[in-house]
Design a protein around this motif. Structure first.
Motif, PDB file in Angstrom:
ATOM      1  N   GLN A 258      -2.512  -1.312  -6.493  1.00 56.67           N
ATOM      2  CA  GLN A 258      -1.072  -1.381  -6.310  1.00 56.67           C
ATOM      3  C   GLN A 258      -0.673  -2.620  -5.506  1.00 56.67           C
ATOM      4  OE1 GLN A 258      -0.299   2.412  -4.468  1.00 56.67           O
ATOM      5  NE2 GLN A 258       0.013   3.444  -6.429  1.00 56.67           N
ATOM      6  N   ILE A 259      -1.463  -2.916  -4.477  1.00 58.01           N
ATOM      7  CA  ILE A 259      -1.192  -4.102  -3.664  1.00 58.01           C
ATOM      8  C   ILE A 259      -1.248  -5.364  -4.521  1.00 58.01           C
ATOM      9  CG2 ILE A 259      -2.046  -5.513  -1.753  1.00 58.01           C
ATOM     10  CD1 ILE A 259      -3.123  -2.908  -0.517  1.00 58.01           C
ATOM     11  N   TYR A 260      -2.245  -5.426  -5.377  1.00 56.94           N
ATOM     12  CA  TYR A 260      -2.411  -6.622  -6.209  1.00 56.94           C
ATOM     13  C   TYR A 260      -1.256  -6.779  -7.192  1.00 56.94           C
ATOM     14  CZ  TYR A 260      -4.902 -10.302  -8.691  1.00 56.94           C
ATOM     15  OH  TYR A 260      -5.270 -11.514  -9.239  1.00 56.94           O
ATOM     16  N   VAL A 262       1.763  -5.640  -6.770  1.00 55.76           N
ATOM     17  CA  VAL A 262       2.929  -6.026  -5.980  1.00 55.76           C
ATOM     18  C   VAL A 262       2.932  -7.531  -5.748  1.00 55.76           C
ATOM     19  CG1 VAL A 262       3.960  -5.899  -3.664  1.00 55.76           C
ATOM     20  CG2 VAL A 262       3.327  -3.805  -4.854  1.00 55.76           C
ATOM     21  N   PHE A 263       1.771  -8.078  -5.411  1.00 60.54           N
ATOM     22  CA  PHE A 263       1.669  -9.521  -5.204  1.00 60.54           C
ATOM     23  C   PHE A 263       2.035 -10.279  -6.481  1.00 60.54           C
ATOM     24  CE2 PHE A 263      -0.645 -13.531  -5.289  1.00 60.54           C
ATOM     25  CZ  PHE A 263      -0.238 -14.103  -4.095  1.00 60.54           C
ATOM     26  N   MET A 264       1.510  -9.830  -7.613  1.00 67.78           N
ATOM     27  CA  MET A 264       1.822 -10.491  -8.879  1.00 67.78           C
ATOM     28  C   MET A 264       3.318 -10.451  -9.148  1.00 67.78           C
ATOM     29  SD  MET A 264      -1.322  -9.329 -11.396  1.00 67.78           S
ATOM     30  CE  MET A 264      -1.040 -10.600 -12.628  1.00 67.78           C
ATOM     31  N   ASN A 265       3.961  -9.350  -8.789  1.00 67.18           N
ATOM     32  CA  ASN A 265       5.397  -9.228  -8.991  1.00 67.18           C
ATOM     33  C   ASN A 265       6.157 -10.233  -8.126  1.00 67.18           C
ATOM     34  OD1 ASN A 265       7.798  -7.783 -10.045  1.00 67.18           O
ATOM     35  ND2 ASN A 265       8.067  -7.205  -7.903  1.00 67.18           N
ATOM     36  N   PHE A 266       5.710 -10.419  -6.884  1.00 66.28           N
ATOM     37  CA  PHE A 266       6.369 -11.378  -6.001  1.00 66.28           C
ATOM     38  C   PHE A 266       6.241 -12.806  -6.533  1.00 66.28           C
ATOM     39  CE2 PHE A 266       5.663  -8.422  -2.116  1.00 66.28           C
ATOM     40  CZ  PHE A 266       6.856  -7.765  -2.397  1.00 66.28           C
ATOM     41  N   LEU A 267       5.182 -13.084  -7.286  1.00 66.44           N
ATOM     42  CA  LEU A 267       4.983 -14.427  -7.824  1.00 66.44           C
ATOM     43  C   LEU A 267       6.039 -14.794  -8.861  1.00 66.44           C
ATOM     44  CD1 LEU A 267       1.109 -14.722  -8.290  1.00 66.44           C
ATOM     45  CD2 LEU A 267       2.527 -15.942  -6.641  1.00 66.44           C
ATOM     46  N   ARG A 268       6.762 -13.818  -9.367  1.00 70.39           N
ATOM     47  CA  ARG A 268       7.777 -14.098 -10.390  1.00 70.39           C
ATOM     48  C   ARG A 268       8.889 -15.005  -9.874  1.00 70.39           C
ATOM     49  NH1 ARG A 268       8.601  -8.115 -13.239  1.00 70.39           N
ATOM     50  NH2 ARG A 268       6.471  -7.928 -14.070  1.00 70.39           N
ATOM     51  N   ASP A 269       9.058 -15.066  -8.566  1.00 68.79           N
ATOM     52  CA  ASP A 269      10.087 -15.938  -7.997  1.00 68.79           C
ATOM     53  C   ASP A 269       9.692 -17.408  -8.067  1.00 68.79           C
ATOM     54  OD1 ASP A 269      11.657 -13.758  -7.327  1.00 68.79           O
ATOM     55  OD2 ASP A 269      10.828 -13.584  -5.308  1.00 68.79           O
ATOM     56  N   PHE A 270       8.422 -17.684  -8.317  1.00 71.07           N
ATOM     57  CA  PHE A 270       7.939 -19.061  -8.342  1.00 71.07           C
ATOM     58  C   PHE A 270       8.178 -19.692  -9.713  1.00 71.07           C
ATOM     59  CE2 PHE A 270       5.925 -17.411  -4.693  1.00 71.07           C
ATOM     60  CZ  PHE A 270       5.509 -18.480  -3.903  1.00 71.07           C
ATOM     61  N   THR A 311      -3.763  -9.412 -18.168  1.00 74.29           N
ATOM     62  CA  THR A 311      -4.673  -8.649 -19.030  1.00 74.29           C
ATOM     63  C   THR A 311      -6.014  -8.429 -18.338  1.00 74.29           C
ATOM     64  OG1 THR A 311      -3.627  -9.517 -21.044  1.00 74.29           O
ATOM     65  CG2 THR A 311      -5.856  -8.624 -21.257  1.00 74.29           C
ATOM     66  N   CYS A 312      -6.542  -9.479 -17.711  1.00 73.78           N
ATOM     67  CA  CYS A 312      -7.809  -9.356 -16.969  1.00 73.78           C
ATOM     68  C   CYS A 312      -7.683  -8.358 -15.826  1.00 73.78           C
ATOM     69  CB  CYS A 312      -8.219 -10.716 -16.411  1.00 73.78           C
ATOM     70  SG  CYS A 312      -8.700 -11.930 -17.663  1.00 73.78           S
ATOM     71  N   THR A 313      -6.543  -8.373 -15.172  1.00 73.10           N
ATOM     72  CA  THR A 313      -6.310  -7.460 -14.052  1.00 73.10           C
ATOM     73  C   THR A 313      -6.318  -6.015 -14.529  1.00 73.10           C
ATOM     74  OG1 THR A 313      -5.008  -9.139 -12.878  1.00 73.10           O
ATOM     75  CG2 THR A 313      -4.698  -6.839 -12.211  1.00 73.10           C
ATOM     76  N   ASN A 314      -5.603  -5.759 -15.616  1.00 71.37           N
ATOM     77  CA  ASN A 314      -5.574  -4.397 -16.179  1.00 71.37           C
ATOM     78  C   ASN A 314      -6.973  -3.936 -16.571  1.00 71.37           C
ATOM     79  OD1 ASN A 314      -2.818  -4.087 -15.903  1.00 71.37           O
ATOM     80  ND2 ASN A 314      -2.353  -4.819 -17.971  1.00 71.37           N
ATOM     81  N   ARG A 315      -7.731  -4.840 -17.159  1.00 71.69           N
ATOM     82  CA  ARG A 315      -9.070  -4.495 -17.613  1.00 71.69           C
ATOM     83  C   ARG A 315      -9.974  -4.175 -16.420  1.00 71.69           C
ATOM     84  NH1 ARG A 315     -11.083  -9.310 -19.882  1.00 71.69           N
ATOM     85  NH2 ARG A 315      -9.528  -8.981 -21.510  1.00 71.69           N
ATOM     86  N   PHE A 316      -9.885  -4.980 -15.388  1.00 68.11           N
ATOM     87  CA  PHE A 316     -10.741  -4.760 -14.211  1.00 68.11           C
ATOM     88  C   PHE A 316     -10.413  -3.440 -13.521  1.00 68.11           C
ATOM     89  CE2 PHE A 316     -11.387  -5.088  -9.614  1.00 68.11           C
ATOM     90  CZ  PHE A 316     -12.756  -5.309  -9.564  1.00 68.11           C
ATOM     91  N   GLN A 325      -9.822   3.464  -4.578  1.00 61.39           N
ATOM     92  CA  GLN A 325      -9.375   4.323  -3.480  1.00 61.39           C
ATOM     93  C   GLN A 325     -10.084   3.968  -2.170  1.00 61.39           C
ATOM     94  OE1 GLN A 325      -6.853   6.291  -4.100  1.00 61.39           O
ATOM     95  NE2 GLN A 325      -6.908   5.810  -6.267  1.00 61.39           N
ATOM     96  N   MET A 326     -10.722   2.804  -2.147  1.00 64.02           N
ATOM     97  CA  MET A 326     -11.448   2.398  -0.951  1.00 64.02           C
ATOM     98  C   MET A 326     -10.521   2.417   0.257  1.00 64.02           C
ATOM     99  SD  MET A 326     -13.555  -0.847  -2.458  1.00 64.02           S
ATOM    100  CE  MET A 326     -13.978  -1.416  -0.812  1.00 64.02           C
ATOM    101  N   GLU A 327     -11.023   2.911   1.368  1.00 63.58           N
ATOM    102  CA  GLU A 327     -10.219   2.960   2.601  1.00 63.58           C
ATOM    103  C   GLU A 327      -9.984   1.541   3.094  1.00 63.58           C
ATOM    104  OE1 GLU A 327     -10.307   4.915   7.081  1.00 63.58           O
ATOM    105  OE2 GLU A 327     -12.007   5.166   5.701  1.00 63.58           O
ATOM    106  N   MET A 328      -8.734   1.237   3.420  1.00 64.67           N
ATOM    107  CA  MET A 328      -8.407  -0.096   3.874  1.00 64.67           C
ATOM    108  C   MET A 328      -8.613  -0.185   5.383  1.00 64.67           C
ATOM    109  SD  MET A 328      -5.095  -1.097   1.614  1.00 64.67           S
ATOM    110  CE  MET A 328      -4.117   0.272   2.202  1.00 64.67           C
TER     111      MET A 328
END
Length: 330
Positions: A258-260, A262-270, A311-316, A325-328
């Motif tokens: 989810q974090i990743y 979110v980051f990709m979504n923020f890149l849309r402003d660039f 696409t690579c992100t979805n696949r991974f 679910q790794m503890e952060m």
């Protein structure tokens, strides 16, 4: 627990460092979403080029209201561009000015900026005093400890910078040109910090709450600056703020996927041509959270477009449910 300079309160006293290619709006927004960061910086900006930049289009100047207070880090060659650069920083609503006096990159060194400007005793005094005359904004500088471990020389340099008009200082606890993989030299800083009357942030080698506590204990610093670990673990500043400064701005954990996204979504402003490069740099660090992160980083590094990267992100992520679910932890 916090400090104030010229009416700007840094609370908690934890900063996200200025990093070329990383300290942009997308990362700052991601970090801000977790809380715990009291100060943000731009990437290193050219004082010569700043007057011609467009804050609505430049990837170096894009920002949102979440990224506050935002300090503009600038590199200067001499006094020639100070007046216009500072005027533009005011126009762009900078909350402070930081002078890069530690960069040893060949192109910066060749121009006489960064570490080279610090080496020019008369030049750095002229630049700092000139900037001080042009602005009432908080004024700081970021330096390294020098070319060798010399506590007396470091103390002398920092006292001079303070006397020229700085409001606070950041010291990266490594030698000039020393790689980030080398252990920080925190032990050399305490006498210098105790000698100054301005606050000092320490940068370098802080990858966990344990590191942060140790750094503060050894140096007596007024606060911390987190660099690449902030890209790897955007929640790290939150954890440090909570555990060391009892800061209560704690956001709920999110899954790493989810974090990743979110980051990709923020890149849309660039601008489109800037998005993939920023994603690749971020992924290089964020992928270290995963057991098979090297494969993920390689997939993104080889992507030729944002669509391919998505696409690579979805696949991974779809093939590695057990590690999402790794503890952060810090």
């Amino acid at each position: 627990m916090s400090f104030s300079v010229r009416g700007l309160t840094i609370d908690p006293p934890i900063a996200l460092a200025p990093m070329v290619g990383l300290s942009h709006s997308a990362l700052r927004q991601l970090v801000a979403g977790f809380g715990g960061t009291g100060l943000y910086f731009t990437e290193m900006l050219s004082a010569k080029r700043l007057p011609s930049e467009n804050e609505k289009k430049s990837p170096y100047l894009l920002r949102t209201g979440k990224e506050h207070p935002l300090i503009f880090q600038l590199y200067f060659i001499d006094e020639a561009h100070i007046e216009e650069a500072i005027a533009k920083a005011h126009q762009f609503n900078a909350q402070g000015i930081d002078i890069n006096l530690g960069c040893g990159a060949p192109n910066i060194k060749k121009m006489g900026a960064g570490q080279s400007l610090l080496d020019n005793a008369a030049g750095v005094e002229r630049v700092i005093r000139s900037i001080r005359r042009k602005t009432e904004l908080p004024l700081s500088a970021k330096i390294r400890i020098g070319y060798e471990e010399n506590a007396a020389k470091l103390r002398e340099i920092c006292l001079r910078l303070q006397n020229y008009g700085l409001d606070y200082l950041t010291i990266h606890a490594r030698l000039v040109g020393e790689k980030f993989c080398r252990k920080p030299r925190w032990h050399i800083l305490k006498k210098t910090i105790n000698s100054l009357s301005i606050p000092v942030l320490v940068n370098g080698g802080i990858y966990s709450v344990k590191d942060a506590r140790m750094c503060l204990d050894i140096t007596g610093a007024h606060g911390l600056m987190i660099g690449r670990a902030g890209a790897q673990k955007p929640w790290l500043m939150r954890d440090i703020a909570h555990q060391l400064y009892k800061h209560e701005a704690i956001s709920p954990d999110k899954n790493l996927d989810q974090i990743y996204y979110v980051f990709m979504n923020f890149l849309r402003d660039f601008p489109p041509e800037r998005q993939l490069g920023r994603l690749k740099q971020f992924t290089h660090y964020f992928a270290k959270n995963f057991v098979f992160g090297h494969k993920f980083a390689s997939m993104i590094q080889n992507a030729k477009s944002m669509d391919e990267a998505f696409t690579c992100t979805n696949r991974f992520f779809s093939s590695n449910d057990e590690i999402l679910q790794m503890e952060m932890t810090s």
